[in-house]
Enzyme design. Structure first.
Site, short mmCIF file in Angstrom:
data_model
loop_
_atom_site.label_atom_id
_atom_site.label_comp_id
_atom_site.label_asym_id
_atom_site.label_seq_id
_atom_site.Cartn_x
_atom_site.Cartn_y
_atom_site.Cartn_z
N HIS B 64 0.88 -1.19 0.00
CA HIS B 64 -0.16 -0.02 0.04
C HIS B 64 0.87 1.14 0.01
O HIS B 64 1.20 1.74 1.02
CB HIS B 64 -0.95 -0.15 1.44
CG HIS B 64 -2.05 0.90 0.93
ND1 HIS B 64 -3.55 0.46 1.40
CD2 HIS B 64 -2.16 2.21 0.90
CE1 HIS B 64 -4.28 1.29 1.20
NE2 HIS B 64 -3.36 2.63 0.80
N HIS B 66 1.46 5.07 -1.90
CA HIS B 66 1.40 6.23 -3.23
C HIS B 66 2.23 6.73 -3.58
O HIS B 66 3.23 7.66 -2.84
CB HIS B 66 0.31 7.47 -2.25
CG HIS B 66 -0.95 6.82 -1.51
ND1 HIS B 66 -2.13 6.67 -2.14
CD2 HIS B 66 -0.98 6.10 -0.20
CE1 HIS B 66 -3.17 5.96 -1.58
NE2 HIS B 66 -2.70 5.86 -0.32
N LEU B 67 2.80 6.55 -4.75
CA LEU B 67 3.83 7.05 -5.29
C LEU B 67 3.71 8.44 -5.93
O LEU B 67 4.63 9.29 -6.25
CB LEU B 67 4.24 6.13 -6.55
CG LEU B 67 5.07 4.91 -5.99
CD1 LEU B 67 5.36 3.72 -7.19
CD2 LEU B 67 6.17 5.27 -5.12
N ASP B 156 -8.91 3.21 -3.48
CA ASP B 156 -8.42 3.70 -2.10
C ASP B 156 -8.60 5.17 -1.80
O ASP B 156 -8.29 6.01 -2.98
CB ASP B 156 -6.89 3.35 -2.05
CG ASP B 156 -6.38 3.83 -0.80
OD1 ASP B 156 -6.66 3.11 0.21
OD2 ASP B 156 -5.44 4.46 -0.63
N HIS B 183 -10.59 0.29 0.67
CA HIS B 183 -10.56 1.32 2.06
C HIS B 183 -12.11 1.47 2.47
O HIS B 183 -12.65 2.03 1.84
CB HIS B 183 -10.24 2.61 1.19
CG HIS B 183 -9.99 3.66 2.14
ND1 HIS B 183 -9.21 4.59 2.37
CD2 HIS B 183 -11.26 4.31 2.76
CE1 HIS B 183 -9.44 5.63 3.18
NE2 HIS B 183 -10.95 5.50 3.60
N ASN B 282 -5.86 8.94 7.48
CA ASN B 282 -7.15 8.47 7.42
C ASN B 282 -6.95 6.79 7.09
O ASN B 282 -6.57 6.75 5.88
CB ASN B 282 -8.25 9.04 6.32
CG ASN B 282 -9.53 8.68 6.52
OD1 ASN B 282 -9.88 8.17 7.25
ND2 ASN B 282 -10.12 8.87 5.35
N ASP B 309 1.03 2.33 3.67
CA ASP B 309 0.11 3.37 3.32
C ASP B 309 0.96 4.94 3.15
O ASP B 309 0.30 5.74 3.73
CB ASP B 309 -1.05 3.78 4.30
CG ASP B 309 -2.20 4.43 3.76
OD1 ASP B 309 -2.06 4.95 2.67
OD2 ASP B 309 -3.09 4.93 4.29
#
Lengths: 308, 432
Positions: B64, B66-67, B156, B183, B282, B309
């Site tokens: 998980h 985020h790039l 997500d 999510h 979140n 995340d």
């Protein structure tokens, strides 16, 4: 007398001794507002910025009068005139203000914690004039001063705060300050307007209006904001007034020397009936007068020491 | 980074939960594969790295991440994000689709894969969107996404509110072997909230997000998993109620799995302190009791994996009023260290941590790696379990520094990361 702190961001963490110092100082400064020439030179040459991100009439007026009566130079910024509306961040605006070397910034903001953010980024003193639904410490102090004047003490009193506790910074500062000074606080309101786990604030919760009033030395009514209706936090102003408004019938069952307070502006006929607001129990206008004195005291204690 | 010559890892503790291997020995990497492992090995011309006292584990895999590329390159890029992954001991990351444009079509998936292959320091497995633009309406062309290289689908951050649509998505995705990552958040209940609902939120005057907003949504998503028979994976579980729901679903035999993140295992709502936006994410940091429940669930296997995340944000999104600040924290470069803290505390064993960060994620999404096997890909992480360090966000390889762990002393970290036989991180040569 002095305070060992640079800011007043909230009453949380402010000791009973500090509160007593502030209230005593306010008492001694009250007399200035009664003079024909309502001005002393204490803060001459000091600059106080009133930085109001959220509309306010009485708090700002009170702060401005306080600063002016101590001869400070004051500048006012409001959301409509500041660069906030031009997309500048709070920190940038604050740094720009700081570059002009103010001695103290009085800040009102619609978001909880905004003055704490400011305090992390600029060195000058900050007084929180109300942040979101967090605290309104000068209101808490003026309420303490008012109660102390009427009752002669704060220790051992029973204070009931009634209404929208959830969204009330007045309630939070009041609860913290009263607890620090040894009063016992009870809250009451529709369950939808009590914050989650409200007992964690150090209060007990009354089960009815009658229960909230019965033993109280002081009843503090909170303003109900009509916009809460659109959030469906209660069904109607009619039912609110009936179930959570303070009327004459409640006072009939209260202690004979009960005192009624309200931070204003009041919604007559909603949370408080006109007869109650204008009756002998009411110290609402004393609160306003004490507001100026408490704010003068804080300005003096935070930035007036070396000038004296 | 070295060229792909042979590498000999000498004398480490070879630890592979997937195969049960746990013994001291050498490991030889040749042509991007594990050529031999166990015992004393010799290899002419190989780069020898002494690993005595270190743990040689399968390369870590983060489910998980985020790039941020394409679209938010000021927060993170595929290059910087995979470099951060390598520095944290990860050899593979699953990239979430909430980029700009959203990864909802073949072109975006291919662009991500192409850039990762060319310039990345870790394998990137894109996760595609469920609905085009993450708008909660319609379905993406999942067959094509799968063909292009997506390993799962998710919306997500913008959970699918419409239960009927999510049902369709689960049914359709299953036809192409794609797990659905949820999510889980009931938006009507969490709306407006900025931190966990509880005494700290009440004290700070901040609007709360009740744990039930997560629990209700997880119950729904698990029920739909039962209805459709889909492979459903629940992302970032943060509270006790969610753990109970997942345990029940597993007992009922559903094909469901779940992850949590290092911050839910080690922090709680009180850490928000005086409006620290680096503790705003979140789902939010929950109560201390929730943290205990999540820890226990991980130790007992109710939760299957740990994922970071990793959600980079710049100061533009974080140095703001708490209400205004973006949700999310970075995690790639601290995850292993934080998990080693749990080993030091006796919450988890080292083999469990390695399992949760490598074998488990690989198995959950059917990814290569996650094991030390002769002939398998040479994705290897050498862990210095007893090498305390202090988290300094300024030294991150990530473009963003929004970590709640700044200044924290962690017991260990990745000493060497090898991805496909290529050294992508080597602690003792940093700064040289």
């Amino acid at each position: 007398m002095s305070l060992a702190r640079r800011h007043l961001l909230g009453l949380e963490g402010v000791s009973a001794q500090e509160i007593t110092t502030i209230l005593d100082t306010a008492e001694s400064l009250k007399e200035i507002s009664a003079r024909p020439i309502k001005k002393v030179p204490t803060l001459r040459g000091k600059t106080v910025v009133h930085f109001f991100y959220e509309a306010s009439t009485r708090t700002r007026t009170s702060f401005e009068l306080a600063a002016k009566r101590l001869s400070a130079d004051t500048v006012s910024l409001s959301a409509s005139t500041s660069s906030l509306t031009k997309g500048e961040t709070l920190i940038d605006t604050a740094k720009n203000l700081q570059a002009m070397s103010p001695d103290l910034i009085v800040m009102r903001h619609s978001m909880s914690g905004a003055p704490h953010l400011l305090a992390r980024h600029i060195p000058c003193s900050i007084i929180n004039a109300g942040d979101g639904t967090h605290e309104h410490p000068t209101q808490g102090l003026l309420d303490l001063l008012t109660i102390r004047q009427v009752k002669g003490r704060l220790d051992g009193l029973k204070v009931s705060i009634i209404g929208d506790i959830s969204h009330s910074r007045v309630a939070r500062s009041g609860i913290i300050g009263l607890n620090t000074m040894g009063s016992a606080v009870t809250v009451y309101g529709p369950n939808t307007l009590l914050p989650p786990q409200v007992q964690s604030l150090g209060v007990s919760v009354a089960g009815s209006m009658d229960e909230a009033i019965a033993e109280a030395d002081v009843v503090m009514m909170l303003r109900v904001q009509k916009e809460r209706l659109s959030d469906v936090l209660f069904p109607s102003l009619r039912e609110y007034a009936q179930r959570f408004g303070l009327g004459m019938r409640h006072l009939a069952q209260a202690k004979p020397d009960v005192v009624v307070m309200h931070p204003g502006p009041i919604n007559r006929g909603v949370e408080i009936s006109p007869q109650v607001a204008d009756g002998p129990w009411s110290v609402i206008l004393d609160q306003v007068a004490n507001g100026v004195a408490v704010r003068m005291a804080l300005l003096y204690l935070l930035i007036g020491q070396e000038a004296a | 980074m070295s060229p792909r010559g042979d590498i000999l890892l000498k004398g480490g503790r070879l630890l592979c939960p997937a195969t049960g291997l746990d013994q001291t020995g050498d490991l030889l990497i040749s042509r991007g594969r594990i050529a031999a492992l166990g015992g004393k090995l010799a290899a002419e011309g190989a780069l020898a790295i002494p690993c005595a006292g270190l743990t040689v584990a399968p390369g870590l895999i983060d489910l998980h991440v985020h790039l941020r590329e394409p679209g938010h390159e000021y927060k993170e890029t595929i290059v910087s994000g995979t470099a951060a992954a390598a520095a944290g001991g990860f050899t593979a990351v699953c990239s979430m689709p909430n980029t700009k444009p959203v990864n909802d079509c073949r072109a975006v998936t291919e662009m991500i894969l192409e850039r990762a292959a060319k310039e990345g320091s870790a394998r990137v497995y894109p996760v595609g969107a469920i609905t085009p633009g993450l708008l909660g309406q319609g379905l993406t062309e999942m067959a094509e996404l799968a063909e292009a290289g997506c390993v799962a689908v998710t919306d997500d951050g913008r959970p699918v509110a419409d239960a009927r649509l999510l049902r369709r998505a689960m049914e359709y995705a299953t036809g192409f072997g794609l797990p659905v990552i949820c999510h889980s958040e009931e938006g009507s209940l969490s709306a407006g909230g900025v931190m966990h609902e509880g005494p700290t939120a009440t004290r700070l005057g901040l609007a709360g997000i009740p744990a039930e907003a997560e629990v209700i949504a997880i119950e729904r998503d698990l029920a739909l998993a039962g209805l459709t028979g889909a492979r459903v994976h629940i992302a970032h579980v943060s509270c006790a109620g969610s753990v109970r729901a997942i345990a029940r679903a597993k007992q009922a035999g559903l094909r469901v799995s779940a992850e949590t993140a290092p911050h839910y295992l080690t922090l709680c709502d009180q850490d928000v302190g005086e409006y620290d936006t680096h503790c705003k994410m979140n789902p939010p940091l929950r109560s201390a009791a929730d943290r205990e429940a999540v820890r226990r669930a991980l130790a007992e296997g109710v939760l299957d994996a740990v994922a970071t995340d990793h959600a980079p944000h710049s100061v533009l999104e974080k140095e703001l009023e708490f209400d205004q600040a973006a949700f999310g924290v970075v995690g790639l470069e601290t995850a292993l260290g934080v998990m080693l803290e749990l080993v030091a505390e006796g919450v988890l064993t080292l083999p469990q941590v390695v399992q949760l960060l490598s074998a488990a994620p690989a198995a959950l999404l059917g990814l290569p790696g996650g094991r030390l096997a002769k002939g398998g890909p040479a994705d290897v992480t050498v862990i210095a379990t007893d090498s305390p360090w202090v988290v300094e966000p300024g030294k991150f390889r990530s473009l963003s520094a929004n970590t709640p762990f700044a200044g924290r002393s962690l017991p260990g970290r990745a000493a060497v990361t090898i991805c496909g036989g290529r050294i992508t991180h080597r602690l003792d040569q940093e700064g040289s």
